[in-house]
Design a protein around this motif. Structure first.
Motif, PDB file in Angstrom:
ATOM      1  N   MET A 190      32.343  59.734   6.036  1.00 26.74           N
ATOM      2  CA  MET A 190      31.481  60.471   5.114  1.00 26.74           C
ATOM      3  C   MET A 190      32.086  61.835   4.810  1.00 26.74           C
ATOM      4  O   MET A 190      32.713  62.449   5.667  1.00 26.74           O
ATOM      5  CB  MET A 190      30.095  60.642   5.744  1.00 26.74           C
ATOM      6  N   VAL A 191      31.878  62.289   3.592  1.00 24.72           N
ATOM      7  CA  VAL A 191      32.257  63.638   3.191  1.00 24.72           C
ATOM      8  C   VAL A 191      30.977  64.424   2.943  1.00 24.72           C
ATOM      9  O   VAL A 191      30.048  63.911   2.317  1.00 24.72           O
ATOM     10  CB  VAL A 191      33.099  63.580   1.894  1.00 24.72           C
ATOM     11  N   THR A 192      30.902  65.634   3.456  1.00 23.55           N
ATOM     12  CA  THR A 192      29.741  66.475   3.172  1.00 23.55           C
ATOM     13  C   THR A 192      30.145  67.939   3.290  1.00 23.55           C
ATOM     14  O   THR A 192      31.170  68.257   3.889  1.00 23.55           O
ATOM     15  CB  THR A 192      28.564  66.173   4.126  1.00 23.55           C
ATOM     16  N   HIS A 193      29.344  68.832   2.670  1.00 26.03           N
ATOM     17  CA  HIS A 193      29.589  70.241   2.974  1.00 26.03           C
ATOM     18  C   HIS A 193      28.456  70.781   3.840  1.00 26.03           C
ATOM     19  O   HIS A 193      28.395  71.970   4.115  1.00 26.03           O
ATOM     20  CB  HIS A 193      29.803  71.060   1.706  1.00 26.03           C
ATOM     21  N   ASP A 194      27.548  69.878   4.279  1.00 18.19           N
ATOM     22  CA  ASP A 194      26.394  70.258   5.087  1.00 18.19           C
ATOM     23  C   ASP A 194      26.731  70.077   6.575  1.00 18.19           C
ATOM     24  O   ASP A 194      26.789  68.955   7.084  1.00 18.19           O
ATOM     25  CB  ASP A 194      25.216  69.366   4.677  1.00 18.19           C
ATOM     26  N   ILE A 195      26.949  71.189   7.258  1.00 19.74           N
ATOM     27  CA  ILE A 195      27.375  71.131   8.664  1.00 19.74           C
ATOM     28  C   ILE A 195      26.331  70.430   9.532  1.00 19.74           C
ATOM     29  O   ILE A 195      26.665  69.597  10.378  1.00 19.74           O
ATOM     30  CB  ILE A 195      27.627  72.557   9.232  1.00 19.74           C
ATOM     31  N   SER A 196      25.054  70.753   9.318  1.00 11.15           N
ATOM     32  CA  SER A 196      23.988  70.152  10.138  1.00 11.15           C
ATOM     33  C   SER A 196      23.964  68.632   9.998  1.00 11.15           C
ATOM     34  O   SER A 196      23.853  67.899  10.980  1.00 11.15           O
ATOM     35  CB  SER A 196      22.622  70.693   9.723  1.00 11.15           C
ATOM     36  N   GLU A 197      24.067  68.187   8.757  1.00 11.96           N
ATOM     37  CA  GLU A 197      24.082  66.748   8.499  1.00 11.96           C
ATOM     38  C   GLU A 197      25.259  66.092   9.223  1.00 11.96           C
ATOM     39  O   GLU A 197      25.119  65.033   9.834  1.00 11.96           O
ATOM     40  CB  GLU A 197      24.227  66.560   6.992  1.00 11.96           C
ATOM     41  N   ALA A 198      26.403  66.747   9.167  1.00  8.05           N
ATOM     42  CA  ALA A 198      27.600  66.212   9.820  1.00  8.05           C
ATOM     43  C   ALA A 198      27.374  66.092  11.335  1.00  8.05           C
ATOM     44  O   ALA A 198      27.650  65.048  11.928  1.00  8.05           O
ATOM     45  CB  ALA A 198      28.803  67.108   9.523  1.00  8.05           C
ATOM     46  N   ILE A 199      26.838  67.136  11.949  1.00  8.59           N
ATOM     47  CA  ILE A 199      26.633  67.108  13.409  1.00  8.59           C
ATOM     48  C   ILE A 199      25.614  66.030  13.776  1.00  8.59           C
ATOM     49  O   ILE A 199      25.797  65.290  14.747  1.00  8.59           O
ATOM     50  CB  ILE A 199      26.144  68.477  13.932  1.00  8.59           C
ATOM     51  N   ALA A 200      24.550  65.940  12.995  1.00  9.67           N
ATOM     52  CA  ALA A 200      23.480  64.997  13.322  1.00  9.67           C
ATOM     53  C   ALA A 200      23.936  63.547  13.248  1.00  9.67           C
ATOM     54  O   ALA A 200      23.451  62.707  13.996  1.00  9.67           O
ATOM     55  CB  ALA A 200      22.288  65.227  12.387  1.00  9.67           C
ATOM     56  N   MET A 201      24.869  63.244  12.347  1.00  7.29           N
ATOM     57  CA  MET A 201      25.213  61.841  12.093  1.00  7.29           C
ATOM     58  C   MET A 201      26.508  61.365  12.752  1.00  7.29           C
ATOM     59  O   MET A 201      26.695  60.163  12.916  1.00  7.29           O
ATOM     60  CB  MET A 201      25.304  61.594  10.582  1.00  7.29           C
ATOM     61  N   SER A 202      27.395  62.284  13.131  1.00  4.85           N
ATOM     62  CA  SER A 202      28.772  61.848  13.396  1.00  4.85           C
ATOM     63  C   SER A 202      29.147  61.708  14.860  1.00  4.85           C
ATOM     64  O   SER A 202      28.600  62.386  15.714  1.00  4.85           O
ATOM     65  CB  SER A 202      29.753  62.854  12.778  1.00  4.85           C
ATOM     66  N   ASN A 203      30.140  60.858  15.105  1.00  4.20           N
ATOM     67  CA  ASN A 203      30.832  60.837  16.384  1.00  4.20           C
ATOM     68  C   ASN A 203      31.933  61.895  16.416  1.00  4.20           C
ATOM     69  O   ASN A 203      32.210  62.477  17.455  1.00  4.20           O
ATOM     70  CB  ASN A 203      31.486  59.475  16.638  1.00  4.20           C
ATOM     71  N   ARG A 204      32.572  62.090  15.261  1.00  2.37           N
ATOM     72  CA  ARG A 204      33.611  63.118  15.161  1.00  2.37           C
ATOM     73  C   ARG A 204      33.529  63.801  13.808  1.00  2.37           C
ATOM     74  O   ARG A 204      33.136  63.186  12.818  1.00  2.37           O
ATOM     75  CB  ARG A 204      35.008  62.502  15.309  1.00  2.37           C
ATOM     76  N   ILE A 205      33.933  65.070  13.793  1.00  2.00           N
ATOM     77  CA  ILE A 205      33.941  65.833  12.545  1.00  2.00           C
ATOM     78  C   ILE A 205      35.329  66.429  12.344  1.00  2.00           C
ATOM     79  O   ILE A 205      35.867  67.079  13.246  1.00  2.00           O
ATOM     80  CB  ILE A 205      32.901  66.964  12.578  1.00  2.00           C
ATOM     81  N   ILE A 206      35.883  66.192  11.174  1.00  2.00           N
ATOM     82  CA  ILE A 206      37.164  66.793  10.820  1.00  2.00           C
ATOM     83  C   ILE A 206      36.898  67.976   9.900  1.00  2.00           C
ATOM     84  O   ILE A 206      36.226  67.823   8.874  1.00  2.00           O
ATOM     85  CB  ILE A 206      38.066  65.754  10.129  1.00  2.00           C
ATOM     86  N   VAL A 207      37.386  69.143  10.293  1.00  2.00           N
ATOM     87  CA  VAL A 207      37.192  70.336   9.461  1.00  2.00           C
ATOM     88  C   VAL A 207      38.470  70.589   8.672  1.00  2.00           C
ATOM     89  O   VAL A 207      39.554  70.721   9.254  1.00  2.00           O
ATOM     90  CB  VAL A 207      36.858  71.565  10.327  1.00  2.00           C
ATOM     91  N   LEU A 208      38.327  70.633   7.343  1.00  2.00           N
ATOM     92  CA  LEU A 208      39.479  70.899   6.480  1.00  2.00           C
ATOM     93  C   LEU A 208      39.519  72.367   6.075  1.00  2.00           C
ATOM     94  O   LEU A 208      38.494  73.042   6.004  1.00  2.00           O
ATOM     95  CB  LEU A 208      39.408  70.028   5.225  1.00  2.00           C
ATOM     96  N   SER A 209      40.717  72.835   5.781  1.00  2.00           N
ATOM     97  CA  SER A 209      40.909  74.215   5.299  1.00  2.00           C
ATOM     98  C   SER A 209      40.648  74.278   3.795  1.00  2.00           C
ATOM     99  O   SER A 209      40.401  73.255   3.162  1.00  2.00           O
ATOM    100  CB  SER A 209      42.350  74.636   5.569  1.00  2.00           C
ATOM    101  N   LYS A 210      40.745  75.482   3.236  1.00  2.00           N
ATOM    102  CA  LYS A 210      40.722  75.623   1.775  1.00  2.00           C
ATOM    103  C   LYS A 210      41.889  74.834   1.184  1.00  2.00           C
ATOM    104  O   LYS A 210      42.854  74.514   1.870  1.00  2.00           O
ATOM    105  CB  LYS A 210      40.912  77.101   1.389  1.00  2.00           C
ATOM    106  N   ARG A 211      41.825  74.583  -0.120  1.00  2.00           N
ATOM    107  CA  ARG A 211      42.898  73.873  -0.807  1.00  2.00           C
ATOM    108  C   ARG A 211      44.226  74.634  -0.704  1.00  2.00           C
ATOM    109  O   ARG A 211      44.212  75.840  -0.894  1.00  2.00           O
ATOM    110  CB  ARG A 211      42.496  73.698  -2.278  1.00  2.00           C
ATOM    111  N   PRO A 212      45.330  73.950  -0.504  1.00  2.00           N
ATOM    112  CA  PRO A 212      45.461  72.521  -0.215  1.00  2.00           C
ATOM    113  C   PRO A 212      44.933  72.196   1.187  1.00  2.00           C
ATOM    114  O   PRO A 212      45.302  72.867   2.144  1.00  2.00           O
ATOM    115  CB  PRO A 212      46.973  72.272  -0.300  1.00  2.00           C
TER     116      PRO A 212
END
Ligand code: ADP
Ligand code: MG
Length: 252
Positions: A190-212
């Motif tokens: 899943m892709v999201t910009h909502d940190i809470s949603e990511a924590i609530a749903m995921s086994n792992r979270i990948i944090v990307l930097s600004k572009r690129p």
């Protein structure tokens, strides 16, 4: 076992005058049955990455493997759920759900029993002859999920699937959709910009930097009170800690 492997992905968009580097050397694996979420600033390249994993977009460099096989085009193993539900307003719920099957020239008869069960299990049976504009936003999103599940994909790709919903609906529907994905035994990216949603749903979270986009950090998410409800996860003491850590990673 690794279900999907993302290996050294680079992506440049070219136009006549200029080029834009969207992804820089992205590599990670997704395990079978895992729920993995990608977060990152707006415009950093999240949708680009998901489109590459879906086989919709060819990377400038690097490879995607699904079940250890190189992905060369769109694979029937992957199901894609978009930001807006993309239901067709002039088709009933049922006709929307079977659209993918029709496009792939599959016999609807072979899938009917499974689809009926999905509609009944997920509270849409009474609405199967209704049109999308008669449904709430949350119900529409569930129809979109069932349409994606109709083709029986092994991996679900979700691009900001709840972003068009109001906060309350979003909490409830993400909880429901999470449970459906788990019950059906799917691997999810899943892709999201909502940190809470990511924590609530995921086994792992990948944090990307600004572009690129580059991978800044990968978080393993675990709650001592192990339960299967994203809504309940939000009440756990670890939730705040993860939130602060990921917030810092995104904002420094
Ligand atoms: P995100 O989903 O993280 O918001 P995107 O993957 O949509 O980001 O876009 C990343 C960057 O690539 C943005 O700067 C965007 O303008 C650019 N981009 C996206 N699609 C195209 C395209 N088809 N052609 C040129 N540039 C694009
Ligand atoms: Mg996007």
């Amino acid at each position: 076992m690794n279900k999907v492997s993302i290996n050294n992905i680079h992506m440049n968009y070219h136009s006549l005058k200029t080029w834009t580097k969207a992804l820089n050397n992205i590599s990670f694996d997704v395990k079978e049955g895992e729920f993995l979420t990608i977060v990152g600033p707006s415009g950093c390249g999240k949708s680009t990455l998901l489109n590459i994993i879906a086989g919709l977009l060819k990377p400038s460099f690097g490879e995607i493997h699904v079940d250890n096989e190189k992905l060369s085009s769109v694979s029937t193993k992957m199901g894609y759920m978009f930001q807006r539900d993309q239901l067709f307003e002039w088709l009933t719920v049922w006709d929307n759900i079977v659209l993918g099957l029709k496009i792939q020239h599959k016999s609807i008869k072979d899938y009917k029993e499974n689809l009926d069960t999905l509609l009944k299990d997920y509270g849409l049976w009474d609405f199967k002859s209704h049109y999308p504009d008669e449904l709430s936003g949350g119900m529409r999103q569930k129809v979109a999920l069932i349409r994606t599940l109709a083709l029986n994909p092994e991996v679900l790709l979700l691009d900001e699937p709840f972003s068009a919903l109001d906060y309350q609906t979003r909490l409830n529907i993400s909880d429901e959709i999470f449970k459906i994905i788990k019950k059906e035994g799917k691997t999810a990216i899943m892709v999201t910009h909502d940190i809470s949603e990511a924590i609530a749903m995921s086994n792992r979270i990948i944090v990307l930097s600004k572009r690129p986009a580059e991978i800044r950090k990968i978080f393993d998410i675990q709650f001592a009170n192990n339960h299967d409800s994203p809504l309940k996860c939000r009440e756990e003491p670890e939730f705040r800690v993860y939130f602060n850590d990921i917030w810092k990673e995104l904002n420094t």
